[in-house]
Motif scaffolding. Structure first.
Motif, PDB file in Angstrom:
ATOM      1  N   LEU A  39       0.826  -1.206   0.000  1.00 42.91           N
ATOM      2  CA  LEU A  39       0.000   0.000   0.000  1.00 42.91           C
ATOM      3  C   LEU A  39       0.860   1.256   0.000  1.00 42.91           C
ATOM      4  N   GLU A  40       1.882   1.301   0.845  1.00 42.98           N
ATOM      5  CA  GLU A  40       2.737   2.489   0.910  1.00 42.98           C
ATOM      6  C   GLU A  40       3.429   2.743  -0.423  1.00 42.98           C
ATOM      7  N   ARG A  41       3.893   1.695  -1.047  1.00 45.71           N
ATOM      8  CA  ARG A  41       4.544   1.847  -2.360  1.00 45.71           C
ATOM      9  C   ARG A  41       3.565   2.376  -3.399  1.00 45.71           C
ATOM     10  N   ARG A  42       2.371   1.800  -3.441  1.00 44.94           N
ATOM     11  CA  ARG A  42       1.368   2.204  -4.434  1.00 44.94           C
ATOM     12  C   ARG A  42       0.893   3.637  -4.206  1.00 44.94           C
ATOM     13  N   LEU A  43       0.700   4.011  -2.952  1.00 43.75           N
ATOM     14  CA  LEU A  43       0.248   5.371  -2.640  1.00 43.75           C
ATOM     15  C   LEU A  43       1.303   6.399  -3.047  1.00 43.75           C
ATOM     16  N   ALA A  44       2.566   6.105  -2.750  1.00 46.47           N
ATOM     17  CA  ALA A  44       3.651   7.019  -3.124  1.00 46.47           C
ATOM     18  C   ALA A  44       3.712   7.178  -4.641  1.00 46.47           C
ATOM     19  N   GLU A  45       3.577   6.081  -5.369  1.00 49.24           N
ATOM     20  CA  GLU A  45       3.603   6.129  -6.838  1.00 49.24           C
ATOM     21  C   GLU A  45       2.425   6.938  -7.380  1.00 49.24           C
ATOM     22  N   TYR A  46       1.244   6.747  -6.805  1.00 48.01           N
ATOM     23  CA  TYR A  46       0.058   7.458  -7.287  1.00 48.01           C
ATOM     24  C   TYR A  46       0.203   8.966  -7.080  1.00 48.01           C
ATOM     25  N   VAL A  47       0.659   9.356  -5.899  1.00 50.54           N
ATOM     26  CA  VAL A  47       0.795  10.782  -5.587  1.00 50.54           C
ATOM     27  C   VAL A  47       1.987  11.387  -6.321  1.00 50.54           C
ATOM     28  N   GLY A  48       3.030  10.586  -6.517  1.00 51.47           N
ATOM     29  CA  GLY A  48       4.223  11.078  -7.188  1.00 51.47           C
ATOM     30  C   GLY A  48       5.279  11.598  -6.245  1.00 51.47           C
ATOM     31  N   VAL A  49       5.395  10.958  -5.065  1.00 53.46           N
ATOM     32  CA  VAL A  49       6.425  11.331  -4.097  1.00 53.46           C
ATOM     33  C   VAL A  49       7.278  10.099  -3.780  1.00 53.46           C
TER      34      VAL A  49
END
Length: 375
Positions: A39-49
C-alpha cells in the motif's frame, strides 16, 4: 438513499475485499507485513512522491509531522478557520499556537491574501515565531499551493498539506498530497479513499523526515522496536485495513475519481443558477469528498435540509461552527470580524449525497426537491 454509499462499493468489490481480508486472517500477520508495504509503495507512486508512511489515522499523521518538525510552545502555525477541528487541534496538542485565517468565498480554502496579512501581524507583534502553514484541501479541492508556496518561501515557513479530504485531487496534473514539505491524508471510511476503520498516511520527498517519522510512529524506535532512541507514539496502520485499501485504491484509480466527477457535472447542470454550486478553478480537479452548495441565508439552508429529510434525502452541514468559535480555542484572542467569510459559510452551506455510485436518477430526484423548494 445513502449520503456516501459504502454498501454499494462493498457489494461491487465484495469478492476481492473478502478475499484480501481472509488472506490476512490466514497469514495471521496483523501488524505490518506485505499488505502495508504494498500500500505504501502504491500510494507514493500514485501521488508522485518518494515516501509514504502509513499510520493510525489522519490526525496522528499531522501530529507526527509536528513532532518531527519540533513544533512547540512559542511557535505559530497558520490554519484555515473553516475546517474540521483536528487541523488546529494538532497544533495546540504540541503546545504551539494555531493562528486562524479566513477562507476564500468561492473555493472555501485558505485565503492567501489574508494568510500573508496574518503572518505579518504575528511578526509585528513579536510574541510568536511563524513556523508552519497547514492548508486544507477542503471538500476534495486542493488549496492554492502556487501562491501558498510563494508565501512560505518568502517567510521561510514549512507547508504541511492537510489532504484528509483531498486525496485524488490535482492542480495542473500534480496530485494532492504531493504539495508542500509534507502532506497527510485520512482513510476514515467516508473519505475519498477510505478503509473499514481508522487509518492515515504521510507523504514526503524528504528522506530524513521519512526516516524520523518511521521512528516516531513506533515508540521512537532505532534499529529495531526494542532499541528506542527518542520518545514516540504507537501509530500503525493494521494489515487488514491495508488489505482493504489496496482493493479500494485500484477501484479509485480505475473509475471512482472519474465517476464522482461525473456526479459533480450532473448535479451542477441541474442546480447552476438555482443555488451556488461548487467552483473548481481552471486546471484543478476535485476528488469531491463533499458536494457542497450555498444558500442565501441560514433560514433557507435549514428549511431546505428539513425538506430533503422529508423526502428521505440525507444531507450534512460542514461546518456548523468556525474554528475560532470552538470552546477549546477560547483562550486565543480572536476577533469575530476577521472571519466574515467563514461565519457566513457556517450559516449557508449544505452538503448533498456524493459518491462514485450515485445514480443519475438519484441526482435528478435530489435536484428536483431543491428546485421545487426554492421556486
Amino acid at each position: 438513499m445513502e449520503f456516501r454509499d459504502l454498501k454499494a462499493q462493498y457489494n461491487k468489490y465484495k469478492t476481492e475485499i473478502d478475499s484480501a481480508i481472509q488472506e490476512v486472517l490466514s497469514n495471521t500477520n496483523f501488524i505490518g507485513g506485505k499488505e502495508v508495504d504494498t500500500l505504501e509503495r502504491r500510494l507514493a507512486e500514485y501521488v508522485g512522491v518518494k515516501n509514504c508512511i502509513t499510520c493510525a489515522n489522519g490526525t496522528e499523521a499531522m501530529t507526527l509531522v509536528m513532532m518531527a518538525w519540533d513544533i512547540k510552545e512559542g511557535d505559530a502555525v497558520f490554519v484555515p478557520d473553516f475546517t474540521f477541528f483536528s487541523t488546529g487541534e494538532v497544533v495546540s496538542f504540541r503546545g504551539a499556537t494555531p493562528v486562524f485565517v479566513d477562507v476564500d468565498k468561492d473555493t472555501f480554502n485558505i485565503d492567501t491574501v489574508k494568510l500573508e496579512e496574518a503572518i505579518n501581524e504575528v511578526l509585528e507583534e513579536g510574541k510568536l515565531a511563524p513556523k508552519v502553514i497547514i492548508p486544507v484541501d477542503l471538500f476534495g479541492l486542493p488549496a492554492d499551493y502556487i501562491e501558498i508556496e510563494r508565501i512560505a518561501k518568502k517567510y521561510n515557513l514549512k507547508i504541511l498539506e492537510d489532504g484528509a479530504q483531498g486525496f485524488g485531487g490535482s492542480i495542473n496534473g500534480k496530485k494532492a498530497c504531493g504539495f508542500g514539505d509534507a502532506a497527510t491524508t485520512s482513510f476514515f471510511p467516508a473519505k475519498p479513499l477510505g478503509c473499514y476503520g481508522d487509518g492515515g498516511a504521510i507523504f514526503t520527498n524528504d528522506e530524513n523526515l521519512a526516516n524520523l517519522l518511521k521512528s516516531y510512529k513506533i515508540h521512537g524506535k532505532g534499529d529495531n522496536k526494542y532499541d528506542n532512541v527518542r520518545i514516540g507514539v504507537n501509530s500503525r496502520l493494521d494489515s487488514i485495513q491495508a488489505a482493504v485499501l489496496n482493493i479500494k485504491l485500484t477501484a479509485f484509480t480505475n473509475h471512482e475519481l472519474e465517476d464522482v466527477n461525473r456526479a459533480y457535472k450532473l448535479y451542477t447542470e441541474r442546480l447552476k443558477g438555482i443555488v451556488q454550486t461548487p467552483i473548481i478553478p481552471e486546471g484543478y480537479v476535485s476528488s469531491f469528498a463533499q458536494y457542497t452548495i450555498k444558500l442565501e441565508n441560514k433560514e433557507i439552508r435549514d428549511n431546505l435540509q428539513a425538506r430533503l429529510k422529508e423526502n428521505s434525502i440525507p444531507s450534512m452541514i460542514y461546518y456548523v461552527k468556525p474554528m475560532h468559535k470552538q470552546e477549546a480555542f477560547s483562550y486565543l484572542e480572536n476577533k469575530d470580524c476577521d472571519f466574515e467569510i467563514t461565519n457566513k459559510l457556517c450559516e449557508t452551506v449544505l452538503s448533498l449525497p456524493m459518491h462514485p455510485y450515485l445514480s443519475e436518477q438519484d441526482i435528478i430526484n435530489i435536484s428536483k426537491v431543491i428546485i421545487d423548494f426554492l421556486n
